[in-house]
Design an enzyme around this catalytic site. Structure first.
Site, PDB file in Angstrom:
ATOM      1  CD  GLU A  69      -2.570   1.642   2.615  1.00  0.00           C
ATOM      2  OE1 GLU A  69      -2.615   2.637   3.197  1.00  0.00           O
ATOM      3  OE2 GLU A  69      -2.769   0.749   2.923  1.00  0.00           O
ATOM      4  CB  CYS A 112      -3.346   5.616   4.445  1.00  0.00           C
ATOM      5  SG  CYS A 112      -4.073   4.087   4.407  1.00  0.00           S
TER       6      CYS A 112
END
Length: 483
Positions: free
Chosen positions: A229, A266
């Site tokens: 990620e 994020c």
């Protein structure tokens, strides 16, 4: 102080993980569920010890950290529930058929089995939930894969103590020795990733670091899956109807979302698209100025934020609505910039890059064509959000069609910074949001990253895995195509 793991220490951890792999995989799902529950219990019991450590090393407030530790133990128990259900195995039985249109068909049975030892790179921005005992560790252990955890240098003492608690809880609950190991240092992480005993990698962090590790995993003589990620802009698109109906609400929600955790999520919204003449700039600027400076996680993130905010604010055609910037002791105040779609498209390289920290950009658009052109400019994202009102379907439908090609989660009339631990959650997206667009790092489907399918043809009942036997001793869901 912790020290980097030596080559000999790393070899011992990897050897133990390799020795544990078949033993851990052989445990019944409910037995592995008990292991996860034991770890969750141990972490809950140690909260008063762990939270102060996390606060000292990360600077995050106690309330945030206690909530994050709770999320961590909820995740562990969530995957225990996934194991107890058994559906994650995807057990399928096709009984033999002598007269199909393609001729005789044998008995075929298929299920998912563990990959083997997994290397997990802990994240900096979630010292509990995406770190030592976080989502990647929970889902890998649930799958039956030993975990080698590469600790993040931003919280070393917390990592060491958490790792001790995890290893002790697993041992006490009956896990094979080597089911969990902790290593420190860049060299240890790289060396582990290229070691043939590691069968998959998982990472949460920056695009440059994640891409370098992804390339290492792919360049091995036997490449392995690497679930990274990396970076995401998480754009938010607001229609004229939403501005007219609830402009003040949009202002409050947006500012709260992009400054949450000092912008170190994020899923932070990095851009807000508003219709030209929206009249919200002053309200946005005031709301941003009212947010106090807060500490960032570590010097590297602090310096990276300073450089990115400086570079973006000096782009031709970009205005500063609220100037924040960095201060002493790793602090940063939020910054809000403004531009238009034409400038955004002209300076994509400068403006369509993640600014990790409390910075976001308001982008004014003129009409549907500019809105759609902006949506098409994005690379992969974890999320994309639309705020709209009833009656704006003709505007929203083509926008969603474009965003679906570029994001793993589409959010409507809400904000993307919450990531629920549920069956239906997808926390992933096209590159550079992740390196594996088919997979998620949150939710029950995250376990699938560490499993692979195996078919058994014509196998006697006593040689089949329990999940594929006719008597189904595990009582797991089986899909039988032909009774």
């Amino acid at each position: 102080m912790t020290t980097d793991t030596t080559a000999g220490g790393l070899d011992a951890v990897l050897a133990a993980a390799a020795a544990a792999a078949q033993l851990l995989a052989a445990l019944r799902p409910r037995e592995r569920a008990a292991l996860l529950t034991a770890v969750a219990d141990a972490l809950d019991a140690a909260a008063d010890e762990l939270v102060p450590l996390a606060r000292e090393e990360s600077g995050l407030p106690e309330g945030r950290l206690r909530g994050e530790l709770l999320r961590t133990t909820v995740q562990l128990r969530f995957f225990a529930g996934v194991l107890e259900d058994g559906g994650y195995l995807h057990a399928v039985i096709d009984r033999p058929q002598p007269d199909t249109p393609l001729g005789s068909r044998p008995d075929l049975r298929r299920m998912l089995v563990p990959l083997g030892p997994v290397l997990v790179f802990a994240a900096s921005n979630f010292p509990f939930a995406f770190s030592v005992a976080g989502a990647d560790t929970a889902s890998a252990l649930a799958a039956g894969c030993p975990v080698v955890l590469k600790a993040h240098p931003g919280h070393p003492r917390l990592s060491l103590r958490t790792g001790e608690l995890v290893a002790r809880a697993l041992h006490a609950a009956g896990a094979p020795e080597g089911s969990f190991g902790l290593v420190f240092g860049l060299d240890a992480g790289r060396d582990a990733l290229t070691d043939p005993r590691i069968k998959a990698g998982a990472f949460t962090g920056s695009v440059p670091a994640g891409r370098a590790l992804f390339d290492l995993a792919g360049a091995r003589p036997v490449p392995i899956p690497f679930y990274g990620e990396l970076g995401s802009l998480n754009p938010v698109f607001v229609t004229p109807g939403a501005v007219a109906a609830r402009g003040a609400e949009v202002v409050d929600g947006y500012v709260a979302s992009f400054t949450l955790g000092t912008g170190q999520f994020c899923t932070k919204p990095g851009l807000l698209f508003l219709p030209q003449q929206h009249s919200l700039e002053e309200a946005l600027a005031q709301a941003v100025r009212a947010v106090p400076a807060a500490r960032m996680l570590h010097p590297g993130i602090h310096e990276g934020y300073r450089k990115r905010s400086s570079a973006m604010s000096t782009v031709d055609g970009v205005r500063t609505l609220a100037k924040g910037g960095t201060g002493e002791e790793l602090t940063a105040a939020p910054t809000l910039l403004a531009t238009d779609v034409r400038t955004l498209l002209r300076h994509q390289d400068a403006l369509l890059q993640e600014a990790f920290g409390p910075l976001s950009v308001v982008v004014n658009y003129e009409g549907q064509d500019e809105l759609l052109a902006a949506a098409e400019a994005f690379e992969g994202n974890l999320t994309a959000t639309v705020h709209a009102e009833p009656g704006e379907t003709d505007l929203v439908r083509p926008l969603l069609a474009r965003l679906r090609e570029r994001a793993g989660r589409l959010v409507f009339n809400a904000w993307p910074t919450g990531v629920a631990v549920t069956e239906a959650m997808h926390h992933g997206g096209p590159y550079p949001a992740t390196t594996a667009v088919l997979h998620t790092s949150v939710g029950s489907a995250a376990i699938g990253r560490f499993l692979r399918p195996v078919s058994y043809q014509g196998m006697p009942q006593d040689l089949l895995p329990e999940a594929l036997r006719d008597d189904n001793p595990l009582v797991v869901p089986q899909r039988v195509n032909h009774a």
